[in-house]
Design a protein around this motif. Sequence first.
Motif, PDB file in Angstrom:
ATOM      1  N   CYS A 165     -37.034  31.107   7.559  1.00  0.00           N
ATOM      2  CA  CYS A 165     -37.902  31.463   8.682  1.00  0.00           C
ATOM      3  C   CYS A 165     -38.324  32.914   8.459  1.00  0.00           C
ATOM      4  O   CYS A 165     -37.468  33.776   8.258  1.00  0.00           O
ATOM      5  N   GLY A 200     -39.427  34.905  10.500  1.00  0.00           N
ATOM      6  CA  GLY A 200     -39.165  35.716  11.698  1.00  0.00           C
ATOM      7  C   GLY A 200     -37.816  36.387  11.602  1.00  0.00           C
ATOM      8  O   GLY A 200     -37.673  37.570  11.913  1.00  0.00           O
ATOM      9  N   CYS A 201     -36.817  35.655  11.130  1.00  0.00           N
ATOM     10  CA  CYS A 201     -35.455  36.211  11.090  1.00  0.00           C
ATOM     11  C   CYS A 201     -34.836  36.148   9.696  1.00  0.00           C
ATOM     12  O   CYS A 201     -33.741  36.639   9.470  1.00  0.00           O
ATOM     13  N   CYS A 245     -37.083  27.854  15.718  1.00  0.00           N
ATOM     14  CA  CYS A 245     -36.032  28.293  14.795  1.00  0.00           C
ATOM     15  C   CYS A 245     -34.713  28.337  15.583  1.00  0.00           C
ATOM     16  O   CYS A 245     -34.660  28.906  16.672  1.00  0.00           O
ATOM     17  N   CYS A 279     -33.738  32.419  15.698  1.00  0.00           N
ATOM     18  CA  CYS A 279     -34.498  33.435  16.445  1.00  0.00           C
ATOM     19  C   CYS A 279     -35.369  32.842  17.555  1.00  0.00           C
ATOM     20  O   CYS A 279     -35.922  33.572  18.367  1.00  0.00           O
TER      21      CYS A 279
END
Length: 239
Positions: free
Chosen positions: A201, A203-204, A225, A228
Amino acid sequence: MIQLELLWQLQKHYLELNKLERKLKNLNKKDEIEELKVKIHQYEYDLENKKTRLEVNNMKINRYNSKVNQLKYEVKEIEDKLYSGKIRDIKQLTYMENENKKIKEEIEKIETEIILLMDEVDNLKGEIDEVEKTYDELKRNLKQTITENENLIQRVEADIKKEKEIIKEISADIDENSLKKFYTLLKNKGKAVVEIEGDKCTGCYMAVPLSILSKLKYSNSITYCDNCGRILYYKKQEE
Ligand SMILES: [Zn+2]
């Protein structure tokens, strides 16, 4: 269009909108314009100063010239008397000759002063020409910069308007629930929809479980996710 794709597009336009709004706020020409204005004021002040000095010098020159004329007249009067032969008293003659000499010295002193002043006037005229040239140039610069800045602002504002319209259009096709979640994520995390890179991911940067990965590859359902909470986006190969 599928919801996930719409959310992805919506975020793209939101990020673009943010960028444009920041750009509008920081239009750097504002500083440039202020700087130019300050400079122009300095030149204005300088110019006024020099013009005043020029005027004062011209006045002084006129005053000294009349003084010289007056003294020359006095010399002529004394010399007329001296050479008339009417004055025979030695003492008086000596006195008058001394007087004459003093006045002539005074004339010489004032004439030297006039020459100095005239030199200064010439210099000042040259300086005024120079300053005026720069001053005019700065004023032209300012006008041009202001016009350019206005054009830039107009362009960015038009782009912002366009982005807002697109955002409105896309939002209209997304169900309310997803939209709400999208905005909450966007507000709290900066990005609501994130791509998957490899099995991570973005994002994280945590690995996404295989089960979710395969689900995403073959369906377009909105998936979050585990780590996150962002909406995961699996970018299909384009074309
Ligand atoms: Zn994540």
